[in-house]
Design a protein around this motif. Structure first.
Motif, PDB file in Angstrom:
ATOM      1  N   LEU A  32       0.820  -1.207   0.000  1.00 42.74           N
ATOM      2  CA  LEU A  32       0.000   0.000   0.000  1.00 42.74           C
ATOM      3  C   LEU A  32       0.857   1.261   0.000  1.00 42.74           C
ATOM      4  CD1 LEU A  32      -2.697  -1.095   2.622  1.00 42.74           C
ATOM      5  CD2 LEU A  32      -3.016  -0.896   0.148  1.00 42.74           C
ATOM      6  N   ARG A  33       1.961   1.242   0.749  1.00 44.26           N
ATOM      7  CA  ARG A  33       2.801   2.430   0.871  1.00 44.26           C
ATOM      8  C   ARG A  33       3.713   2.642  -0.333  1.00 44.26           C
ATOM      9  NH1 ARG A  33       4.611   0.495   6.868  1.00 44.26           N
ATOM     10  NH2 ARG A  33       3.017   1.560   8.115  1.00 44.26           N
ATOM     11  N   TYR A  41       1.159   9.621   1.595  1.00 40.33           N
ATOM     12  CA  TYR A  41       0.464   9.363   2.859  1.00 40.33           C
ATOM     13  C   TYR A  41       1.028  10.301   3.914  1.00 40.33           C
ATOM     14  CZ  TYR A  41      -1.998   5.282   1.093  1.00 40.33           C
ATOM     15  OH  TYR A  41      -2.837   4.461   0.393  1.00 40.33           O
ATOM     16  N   VAL A 182     -11.095   0.679   0.712  1.00 40.19           N
ATOM     17  CA  VAL A 182     -10.453   1.975   0.493  1.00 40.19           C
ATOM     18  C   VAL A 182     -11.449   3.047   0.938  1.00 40.19           C
ATOM     19  CG1 VAL A 182      -9.634   3.640  -1.206  1.00 40.19           C
ATOM     20  CG2 VAL A 182      -8.891   1.269  -1.352  1.00 40.19           C
ATOM     21  N   VAL A 194      -2.433   4.008   5.937  1.00 43.25           N
ATOM     22  CA  VAL A 194      -2.681   2.619   5.539  1.00 43.25           C
ATOM     23  C   VAL A 194      -2.800   1.779   6.804  1.00 43.25           C
ATOM     24  CG1 VAL A 194      -1.447   2.918   3.374  1.00 43.25           C
ATOM     25  CG2 VAL A 194      -0.237   1.993   5.357  1.00 43.25           C
ATOM     26  N   ALA A 206      -6.891   1.312   3.146  1.00 40.39           N
ATOM     27  CA  ALA A 206      -6.193   2.562   2.826  1.00 40.39           C
ATOM     28  C   ALA A 206      -7.164   3.724   2.879  1.00 40.39           C
ATOM     29  CB  ALA A 206      -5.563   2.484   1.429  1.00 40.39           C
TER      30      ALA A 206
END
Length: 457
Positions: A32-33, A41, A182, A194, A206
């Motif tokens: 996700l990151r 983020y 999401v 996240v 997320a």
């Protein structure tokens, strides 16, 4: 569908934020990151759930998903009297009132203003403070509010979303190595992070902001969403309106709209585009998901088995089924904030579809946009953020049909007008803002506009 929030820059690592994290969970967080199209983020979060918490959550889910909602037109639910007695015994605010009155309808109502004045007096004595979490909310009222919560409470939201989804024939399936949810925002400044959901075998979660400033390339918004392939997308009407403009190909199993009223026209557009049910959930930070709209039932069907809903007139008298008044709630699943006759500031009528309690004609929060003289649009949440550092107890903000702006402040806070107008300058530039005296004593319609295009449709 929320995670317990950890403050940005709290110095914690993933092991502290996710106590039961496995290697599969670490892979999901990394995916996700670090995806090439990932947004910037700006925050950190974690579920903070221990193995004991997860065991308790499993038991809570088992009991809750199968429990009927027993609000009836004939009386109070069987659990209510014991709840009143426990609340008066354990919660400082209510204990100070003396013994409970003989009948439930004699209990005084409470409001957001009461919570805003001293939230600590509404937290039960027995709640351990070492695991308390909190978050701030503004909502539609001008009372900034700190909500007391707990990692288990934050995780319980998922149970009620599952209950709502089940009503439309959807049971969540995504688990390990898949993205479950999401959460969308569309604001100039948005809490983004996240996480993983251990109740769903560490499926990914997320929270992203669709505002272009949160992306290295605005085109990455569609790329990232399509790469994640979430089972559910949650947001509000403003973020969903933005989603409709993106060239995404994702096919979620459901869209979940919260926080603001969803117009039928926007629901139809979303259902046509994404070919899935769009759930309109009536939810409040103080009490969580209250009801989900079901056209077959003619309104919003109640979701919580241990939430008692009343409809009161302006004098605080309970109204019979079918009569319109203010929605007032007692009970709830947040054991850090038990509520008794809490005025929501929202309005509707309570009716019954067979034995199913339904709120008809719900008038809740509306999504609004504001426009500056350059033609740029801003979410009303951006105004909340801009004014967050000005110590006002309440305010109302209005844009007239000709674009003129008015900020209304409480009578004793007019000296804050210059600071408030200065805080709004990054949004509206040198555009004049008229200042007026706010007449409302309690909850106000914080945001209003007569400008064409202000409401998401």
């Amino acid at each position: 569908m929320s995670a317990a929030l950890a403050p940005d820059g709290d110095g914690l690592d993933d092991d502290a934020r996710y106590p039961t994290l496995t290697e599969a969970g670490r892979r999901m967080l990394q995916r996700l990151r670090e995806h090439p199209a990932a947004p910037i983020y700006r925050n950190q979060s974690g579920n903070r759930l221990t193995a004991a918490d997860l065991d308790a959550l499993r038991k809570f889910e088992q009991a809750t998903l199968s429990a009927p909602v027993r609000s009836t037109p004939d009386g109070e639910p069987e659990w209510l009297q014991a709840f009143v007695e426990q609340t008066f015994s354990e919660v400082p605010h209510f204990r100070a009132l003396g013994p409970p009155p003989p009948s439930f309808e004699e209990l005084p109502t409470t409001s957001r203003a009461d919570l805003a004045a001293d939230i600590a007096r509404f937290v039960p004595d027995a709640v351990p403070i070492d695991r308390l979490i909190n978050f701030r909310t503004t909502g539609t009222t001008g009372h900034p509010l700190l909500i007391a919560s707990h990692p288990q409470v934050a995780a319980r939201y998922l149970v009620f979303h599952k209950r709502a989804l089940k009503r439309f024939g959807i049971e969540l399936r995504h688990g390990r190595d898949q993205v479950g949810v999401v959460l969308l925002g569309m604001q100039q400044r948005c809490f983004t992070y996240v996480s993983v959901t251990p109740q769903m075998d560490e499926s990914g979660l997320a929270k992203i902001n669709l505002h272009p400033d949160d992306w290295r390339d605005p085109a990455d918004r569609a790329r990232y969403l399509d790469a994640l392939e979430p089972e559910v997308v949650a947001g509000d009407p403003i973020s969903f309106t933005t989603l409709l403009d993106l060239p995404v190909t994702l096919r979620p199993r459901a869209l979940v709209s919260v926080s603001m009223a969803l117009s039928p026209a926007l629901r139809e557009r979303l259902e046509h585009r994404f070919r899935c049910p769009v759930l309109d959930i009536y939810s409040m930070n103080e009490v969580g998901p209250i009801a989900v709209f079901d056209a077959r039932a003619g309104g919003h069907v109640l979701l919580q088995p241990r939430l008692h809903v009343e409809i009161l007139d302006p004098q605080g008298r309970a109204l019979p089924p079918g009569e319109r008044g203010e929605i007032v709630v007692s009970g709830g699943f947040n054991f850090c904030l038990p509520l008794l006759r809490y005025r929501t500031g929202d309005f509707g009528a309570l009716s019954f579809e067979g034995e199913v309690p339904v709120i008809r004609g719900l008038s809740g929060r509306r999504p609004l946009r504001y426009r500056n003289v350059q033609g740029a649009w801003f979410n009303n949440i951006d105004i909340s953020h801009a004014l967050a550092r000005v110590p006002m107890s309440r305010y109302a903000f209005h844009q007239a049909a000709d674009g003129e702006l008015q900020l209304s402040l409480a009578p004793g806070e007019l000296d804050l007008a210059d600071d408030a107008c200065a805080a709004l300058q990054p949004l509206f530039g040198a555009q004049p803002i008229a200042v007026a005296v706010l007449q409302a004593q309690d909850k106000v319609l914080q945001y209003s506009s007569a400008l064409v295009g202000a409401e998401a449709t």
